[in-house]
Design an enzyme around this catalytic site. Sequence first.
Site, PDB file in Angstrom:
ATOM      1  CG  ASP A 123      -9.617   2.326  -0.387  1.00 11.81           C
ATOM      2  OD1 ASP A 123      -9.298   0.737  -0.497  1.00 11.81           O
ATOM      3  OD2 ASP A 123      -8.973   3.201   0.139  1.00 11.81           O
ATOM      4  CG  ASP A 176      -2.140   0.580   1.031  1.00  9.98           C
ATOM      5  OD1 ASP A 176      -2.326   1.578   0.089  1.00  9.98           O
ATOM      6  OD2 ASP A 176      -3.214   0.434   1.981  1.00  9.98           O
TER       7      ASP A 176
END
Length: 726
Positions: free
Chosen positions: A548, A478
């Site tokens: 997301d 990430d």
Amino acid sequence: MITYKDGVFHLSTKDTSYVMGVFEGKLLNLYWGEKLNFVPELSKMLPIDYFRTFSSTDVIDSDGEKFSTNDFTMEYPDYGRGDYRISAFEGKDFEGTTASNLKFDSYEIVDGKYSIPKMPAIYSEEKDNVKTLKIYLRDEYSNLKVTLLYGVFEDLNVITRAATFKNEGSEAYTIEKAFSLSVDFNCKELDFIHLSGAWARERVPHRRRVVAGTQQVESIYGISSHIHNPFFALVSPDATETMGDAYGFNLVYSGNFIAGAQKDCFDVTRAYLGIHPTGFSWVLAPGEEFYTPEAVTVYSANGIGEMSRKFHKIYRTRLCRGKYRDIKRPILINNWEATYFDFNEEKILKITEAAAELGVELMVLDDGWFGKRDKENCSLGDWIPDTRKLPNGIKGLAEKVNGYGLKFGLWFEPEMISPDSDLYRAHPDWCLHQCDRERTLGRSQYILDLCREEICDFVKGALDNILSTGLVSYVKWDMNRYMSEVGSPAFSKEHQGEIAHRYLIGLYGIMEYITKKYPDVLFEGCSGGGGRFDPGILHYMPQIWTSDDTDALERIDIQYGTSICYPYSAMGAHVSAVPNHQVYRTTPMKLRGDVAICGQLGYELDLAKLTDADKEEVKKQIAAYHKLSDVFHNGDLYRLITPDNSDVAANQFISEDESTVAVCIYIKRARPNNSFKFVKLLNLDKNALYVDEKGNEFSGDYLMHFGFKISANKDYDSKIIVLNKK
Ligand code: GLA
């Protein structure tokens, strides 16, 4: 494939031609489009009377006639000498002089594909039909040698581009702008398509007419970003999914970029793509060389759909690497939306147990397993398991997960450092920063200065510590903030303009090291969802967390926009809980599955809490995925009905061997007494018979001309129709 004759370069692939010419020492851009079987000598390709009525700068040609570079279509336009459009490169010699005159020097044609040191790029394999053209240009004033690189992929119908700059003078030279490509389109009406959005709403296609002046998209976020993607297309105004000219451009780069089109007073449109010049400069000492990132270009005479398929194929097969390029990847369960930071070993194992019963293959433990990370405000950099949550450490948990028959994966954010971390307390100068300026936080964290070797070594070591145990089969990598105060104390003030690019070189170096050292580990890129969904990352990691936003309806749009350039095999796609955590919408489990199944399927919810009916649905999804993932990931995509401005969306995938066709139909919004919609299939064998799962037979021509009739009267309905060629 590449020829040079009478001052004309002709680069051809199976279906396309790209033509350049050398005129009065300057490299002209002459043609790009459908394949030409014959290209005449240069004089025949120039305007018969090439003088315009007004041109503000005169360059004298060898016949004593006047012309100006401003009037011509140029291949790699220089700056300060009469071409007033956007230049491809700008620089300064040691005296501060900026005008340059890049003149053709020589060329070379070599087998195979060039590579770019320390940077991601498309590659060729031995059996591929690929050639490289290197065109050498020289700036007579500064002795800067510019090499234009072209990788011509005959069968894949793609041309890759890059440029290098070598200082062959005796004093330092500073590059201030270095694009990867520039292309001039002669007198054409064109539309500009780009993929823009925001966090949780990434890559929405936008289309507008190219008008006089510039239209561009860009990032100075330090990453390619959620806001704009380093992709754009120029298409003929009549172009649709299935017809018209489509030229696609994509930068193999994960940092600041600029991508645009400028239409001049003669209706010539100049396309350009490269590192964003804002904040960028690069000092070349005598003898040093700089490489731009690579740009991938694609031309399709048959619309936007074919352009996408060309990108998809080369990305699947010659950008992605490693064993997972070719094999089926595991179906995963990720705990993030199930628990966020609030988990312990017991909770994770409960989810794992439920996942095992349903046939999930990999358990991914997301953020919060290290340091004292109960919130997002600490511990990045302290990659030591938190024994409050995991009393038996990663080892204990991974072994238990394996005991349920699942592989084990972990989340990392390797590029970051929290101010509240042991790492920061030990090394407060390890983050990107500018002298004594205030350090701006993003998601309560700073970014490690990956321009410095010792910091890259630290990151490699932190990953090594965990991966060398052999317990981790998957890594979610990430990157959760944009850059600010981009500077490094390790470099002198002359070199501070290099930091954003040097960061990328450092990052790619770490990714190269880790992914090579752990070939059995599956890596998934991520950046607050899809903030770094670009070909740079795909070179190291064959899939990226798309967004997301896991709401099924939003995902139909996000995956559609992403598919304009990137293949479904690259898209991490999860089924999550309802009401959805991003938009609070409730959609059926079937729709959520039918949307996620086309990407790399995963689940991101507490599977232990599902109703029995939903569990049955999940089992069906997993069974269907095993049957169809090869069609979705290695087949060809045809967007039958795009979801923009439509209540219905439909995609068709044809397997590589053309034996299986999967049609995915989604009703985004039902309306009472709706008109019928026809989902007509594309590119089938019109004389063949296709059989669906119930045994119904349809001819190819029927499916293409009549198709499936949909009443679209039930909200959030979805279907996947599978047809096998008889
Ligand atoms: C980012 C990712 C999410 C999740 C969180 C964890 O936002 O996109 O999927 O991993 O970080 O902090």
